[in-house]
Write a protein that holds these residues in place. Structure first.
Motif, short mmCIF file in Angstrom:
data_model
loop_
_atom_site.label_atom_id
_atom_site.label_comp_id
_atom_site.label_asym_id
_atom_site.label_seq_id
_atom_site.Cartn_x
_atom_site.Cartn_y
_atom_site.Cartn_z
N LEU A 72 0.83 -1.28 -0.03
CA LEU A 72 -0.07 -0.01 -0.06
C LEU A 72 0.90 1.32 0.00
O LEU A 72 1.93 1.37 0.59
N ASP A 73 0.26 2.37 -0.51
CA ASP A 73 0.74 3.41 -0.54
C ASP A 73 0.23 4.56 0.49
O ASP A 73 0.96 5.40 1.08
N ARG A 74 -1.07 4.37 0.56
CA ARG A 74 -2.07 5.00 1.56
C ARG A 74 -2.84 4.24 2.15
O ARG A 74 -3.55 3.65 1.44
N VAL A 75 -2.91 4.62 3.54
CA VAL A 75 -4.19 3.84 4.22
C VAL A 75 -5.00 5.14 4.87
O VAL A 75 -4.37 5.76 5.57
N ILE A 76 -6.11 5.18 4.43
CA ILE A 76 -7.09 6.13 5.08
C ILE A 76 -8.17 5.60 5.94
O ILE A 76 -8.95 4.70 5.53
N LEU A 77 -7.95 5.87 7.29
CA LEU A 77 -8.92 5.22 8.10
C LEU A 77 -9.94 6.13 8.46
O LEU A 77 -9.83 7.23 9.34
N ASN A 78 -11.16 5.88 7.93
CA ASN A 78 -12.12 6.71 7.74
C ASN A 78 -13.39 6.35 8.56
O ASN A 78 -14.26 7.14 8.80
N ALA A 79 -13.70 4.96 8.34
CA ALA A 79 -15.12 4.30 9.08
C ALA A 79 -15.05 4.72 10.60
O ALA A 79 -14.39 4.97 11.35
N GLY A 80 -16.37 4.81 10.87
CA GLY A 80 -16.70 5.22 12.26
C GLY A 80 -18.19 5.32 12.52
O GLY A 80 -19.22 5.26 11.48
N ASP A 81 -18.49 5.29 13.54
CA ASP A 81 -19.88 5.60 14.13
C ASP A 81 -20.31 6.93 15.04
O ASP A 81 -19.03 7.29 15.57
N CYS A 82 -21.59 7.45 15.03
CA CYS A 82 -21.69 8.72 15.91
C CYS A 82 -22.96 8.38 16.53
O CYS A 82 -23.90 8.27 15.74
N ARG A 83 -23.02 8.19 17.92
CA ARG A 83 -24.32 8.14 18.80
C ARG A 83 -23.91 8.88 19.90
O ARG A 83 -22.84 8.97 20.46
N TYR A 84 -25.17 9.44 20.55
CA TYR A 84 -24.89 10.26 21.46
C TYR A 84 -25.54 9.54 22.96
O TYR A 84 -26.30 8.87 22.91
N ILE A 85 -24.81 10.21 23.94
CA ILE A 85 -25.22 10.11 25.23
C ILE A 85 -26.43 11.02 25.61
O ILE A 85 -26.39 12.22 25.95
N ASP A 86 -27.72 10.55 25.61
CA ASP A 86 -28.89 11.68 25.67
C ASP A 86 -29.19 11.74 27.36
O ASP A 86 -29.85 12.76 27.46
N ASP A 87 -28.90 10.92 28.10
CA ASP A 87 -29.02 11.23 29.40
C ASP A 87 -27.91 11.04 30.54
O ASP A 87 -27.39 9.74 30.65
N ALA A 88 -26.95 12.08 30.57
CA ALA A 88 -25.71 11.73 31.25
C ALA A 88 -25.73 11.23 32.64
O ALA A 88 -24.84 10.34 33.12
N LYS A 89 -26.75 11.37 33.38
CA LYS A 89 -26.83 10.96 34.85
C LYS A 89 -27.04 9.41 34.73
O LYS A 89 -26.47 8.74 35.44
N HIS A 90 -27.84 8.89 33.63
CA HIS A 90 -28.25 7.54 33.46
C HIS A 90 -27.39 7.12 32.39
O HIS A 90 -27.86 6.82 31.32
N PHE A 91 -26.09 7.10 32.58
CA PHE A 91 -25.06 6.77 31.56
C PHE A 91 -24.96 5.51 30.83
O PHE A 91 -25.29 4.61 31.48
N ASP A 92 -25.13 5.52 29.44
CA ASP A 92 -25.15 4.25 28.62
C ASP A 92 -23.86 3.57 28.67
O ASP A 92 -23.24 3.91 27.52
N GLY A 93 -23.40 2.78 29.36
CA GLY A 93 -22.19 2.29 29.12
C GLY A 93 -22.13 1.31 27.94
O GLY A 93 -20.94 1.38 27.23
N GLN A 94 -23.14 0.70 27.54
CA GLN A 94 -23.05 -0.31 26.22
C GLN A 94 -22.76 0.73 25.14
O GLN A 94 -21.88 0.19 24.15
N LEU A 95 -23.53 1.79 25.09
CA LEU A 95 -23.32 2.73 23.89
C LEU A 95 -22.05 3.22 24.00
O LEU A 95 -21.27 3.11 22.96
N PHE A 96 -21.35 3.53 24.90
CA PHE A 96 -20.09 4.29 25.09
C PHE A 96 -19.12 2.98 24.64
O PHE A 96 -18.17 3.30 23.95
N ALA A 97 -19.29 1.71 25.06
CA ALA A 97 -18.32 0.88 24.65
C ALA A 97 -18.33 0.59 23.28
O ALA A 97 -17.37 0.13 22.75
N ASP A 98 -19.49 0.31 22.78
CA ASP A 98 -19.66 0.32 21.38
C ASP A 98 -19.02 1.26 20.53
O ASP A 98 -18.36 0.90 19.40
#
Length: 241
Positions: free
Chosen positions: A71-97
């Protein structure tokens, strides 16, 4: 112009797809990686090679990239975006994912691609301007991209002696399937095509750092110098507008 072999993750949509189309049009050998089999198949006629894998499946990455070519170039672009809608009731699974998808997967991708990068090659990390200044609800996404930033900057130091450059990219808001889900104002929104064009120019110049559109990124950098009590009010107000 010399023909380069370029591997792009997340090549089936958004910035990744725009990069794929532009690099193919320029005559390069482009390897498309993605998890959507149907979309990847549609790219196969133009692609040099295609690899089908899920970023959260290390075994799949291992099996697919075991025979990756030089290879000459590797472009690491893939990803996901999801939000923590209730910080006090933190979603640990979403964070880990999100951490797994956006950050942990990079270790496996680098394990198989770095040894195949030619002398004078490049690694490109598509991060986010969200790491310039914290945003509400972005605990998972922002943390994953901040980790990517550190990885890129550290890797640049260690790869210099191998004559491999590292480019870190901080795009602002880019219109993609992911950002279409956002329910807040996205100032200075640009298209995937515009983002890809800017990335290609910067990567060709072997820049260490790219950020755009500067109307947004420079504003965020300026805000970051203000007292925290000030920028926190501004960011919260803009995000919830």
């Amino acid at each position: 112009m010399s023909i380069k072999t370029i591997l792009i993750t997340g090549a089936t949509s958004g910035i990744g797809l725009a990069l794929f189309e532009k690099y193919v049009a320029l005559g390069h050998q482009v390897i498309a990686c993605g998890r959507d089999e149907k979309k990847l198949f549609l790219l196969s006629a133009k692609a040099y090679k295609t690899y089908l894998f899920d970023l959260n499946d290390a075994q799949s990455i291992t099996q697919q990239l075991d025979d990756v070519p030089q290879l000459d170039r590797v472009i690491l672009n893939a990803g996901d975006c999801r939000y923590i809608d209730d910080a006090k009731h933190f979603d640990g699974q979403l964070f880990a994912d999100i951490i797994s998808t956006n950050l942990s997967s990079l270790g496996w991708l680098l394990q198989f691609t770095l040894p195949k990068i030619n002398d004078g090659g490049q690694v490109v990390f598509i991060s986010s301007s969200a790491t310039i200044l914290p945003f509400p609800r972005s605990e998972a996404y922002g943390a994953s991209k901040a980790g990517m930033d550190y990885l890129a900057d550290s890797l640049r130091l260690d790869l210099a002696e191998q004559n491999i450059s590292v480019t870190l990219v901080h795009p602002g808001f880019v219109k993609t399937a992911l950002t279409d889900k956002n329910d807040f104002e996205m100032p200075f929104l640009i298209t995937s095509d515009e983002a890809a064009s800017r990335i290609i120019v910067g990567v060709d110049k072997r820049k260490n750092y790219l950020h755009f559109p500067k109307r947004l990124t420079l504003l965020l950098k300026l805000l970051s110098f203000l007292p925290s009590s000030v920028w926190q009010k501004i960011i919260s107000r803009k995000h919830n507008a």
